[in-house]
Write an enzyme that holds these catalytic residues in place. Sequence first.
Site, PDB file in Angstrom:
ATOM      1  N   HIS A 132     120.534  63.105  76.500  1.00 19.69           N
ATOM      2  CA  HIS A 132     120.913  62.434  77.435  1.00 19.69           C
ATOM      3  C   HIS A 132     119.034  61.981  77.688  1.00 19.69           C
ATOM      4  O   HIS A 132     118.162  62.257  78.033  1.00 19.69           O
ATOM      5  CB  HIS A 132     121.075  62.998  78.470  1.00 19.69           C
ATOM      6  CG  HIS A 132     122.232  63.627  78.765  1.00 19.69           C
ATOM      7  ND1 HIS A 132     122.850  64.004  78.500  1.00 19.69           N
ATOM      8  CD2 HIS A 132     123.812  62.572  79.257  1.00 19.69           C
ATOM      9  CE1 HIS A 132     123.817  64.644  78.675  1.00 19.69           C
ATOM     10  NE2 HIS A 132     124.658  63.671  78.674  1.00 19.69           N
ATOM     11  N   CYS A 155     119.329  68.271  85.232  1.00 18.36           N
ATOM     12  CA  CYS A 155     120.868  67.897  84.551  1.00 18.36           C
ATOM     13  C   CYS A 155     121.608  68.932  86.098  1.00 18.36           C
ATOM     14  O   CYS A 155     123.455  68.559  86.108  1.00 18.36           O
ATOM     15  CB  CYS A 155     121.164  68.652  83.489  1.00 18.36           C
ATOM     16  SG  CYS A 155     120.418  68.452  82.163  1.00 18.36           S
TER      17      CYS A 155
HETATM   18  N1  ARG Z   1     125.652  71.308  77.538  1.00 17.21           N
HETATM   19  C1  ARG Z   1     126.023  69.807  78.187  1.00 17.21           C
HETATM   20  C2  ARG Z   1     126.119  68.645  77.429  1.00 17.21           C
HETATM   21  O1  ARG Z   1     125.510  68.906  76.008  1.00 17.21           O
HETATM   22  C3  ARG Z   1     124.560  69.925  78.508  1.00 17.21           C
HETATM   23  C4  ARG Z   1     124.527  68.353  79.431  1.00 17.21           C
HETATM   24  C5  ARG Z   1     123.439  68.264  79.785  1.00 17.21           C
HETATM   25  N2  ARG Z   1     122.973  67.481  81.330  1.00 17.21           N
HETATM   26  C6  ARG Z   1     122.007  66.164  80.906  1.00 17.21           C
HETATM   27  N3  ARG Z   1     122.246  65.642  82.395  1.00 17.21           N
HETATM   28  N4  ARG Z   1     121.146  65.922  80.583  1.00 17.21           N
HETATM   29  O2  ARG Z   1     126.615  68.177  77.638  1.00 17.21           O
END
Ligand code: ARG
Length: 263
Positions: free
Chosen positions: A163, A256
């Site tokens: 992300h 996150c």
């Molecule tokens: N386990 C989650 C996923 O893989 C983690 C999300 C992390 N969020 C972020 N905004 N980076 O989607």
Amino acid sequence: MPRVLMCPPDHYALRYEINAWMHLENQPDLALARQQWQRLYEHVRRIAQVELVSPAPECPDMVFTANAGLIVGDREVLLSRFRHPERRVEEPHFRRWFEEHGYTVYTMPEDCPFEGEGDILYAGERYLAGYRKRTEICAHRLASEYLKHEVLSLELVDDRWYHLDTALFVLDERTVVYYPGAFDLYARRVIEEHFDTLHVVEEEALRFACNSVVIDHTVLMPAGCPLITALLERRGYRVIPVPMSEFIKSGGACKCLVMFLER
Ligand code: ARG
């Protein structure tokens, strides 16, 4: 005070693997995760108004509210359209929260993955957006129409930084903190041409240094990142280290767990 959205970790768990960090054999200590979330929450509460969305038992990743959507106007939200079915179950819960709080909810077309503020970050006159790993570039064009602002598309090239908010944060309207190794050459050039930059070294990027929450002159940063902390302190920022080990096992940390509703 800014207003943000968080989700208590009551149902946080690691039940599937959808990013390079998640391994079923490396389970988070859930009691410790609660403590870490609580500590972050206490810090955020001092500098922002925190709204809470109720966690749902079938949504172990709902704590990561940055992925709920993206605020695109006054009480207007562009809801996420998760890439993975494992997270799509969160969409109705976030939708309901926004509707109950008076938001107009917009959605992306079915075939256009979009993971909200995880991949599109406010940077003053424009927005920065990541693509390839979760959000697709089709979402950037549509988001830019809703936002009525320019969106700079940045390609993410390493699965560990999947992300945008795992690889970059906006310090102020002119300054971006990022880990260059997460981006292709063109994206790096785009970032360097538009902003003053501070670079995070790989070791600290792996500790999620880039997944920090900036409010005013305070930076809530995952613990264990002394080099970037020193650079920020030299610029007059107060950096608060927050232990995030149990969320990093799921591929997330401070940012996150926080979605901006109002700046
Ligand atoms: N386990 C989650 C996923 O893989 C983690 C999300 C992390 N969020 C972020 N905004 N980076 O989607």
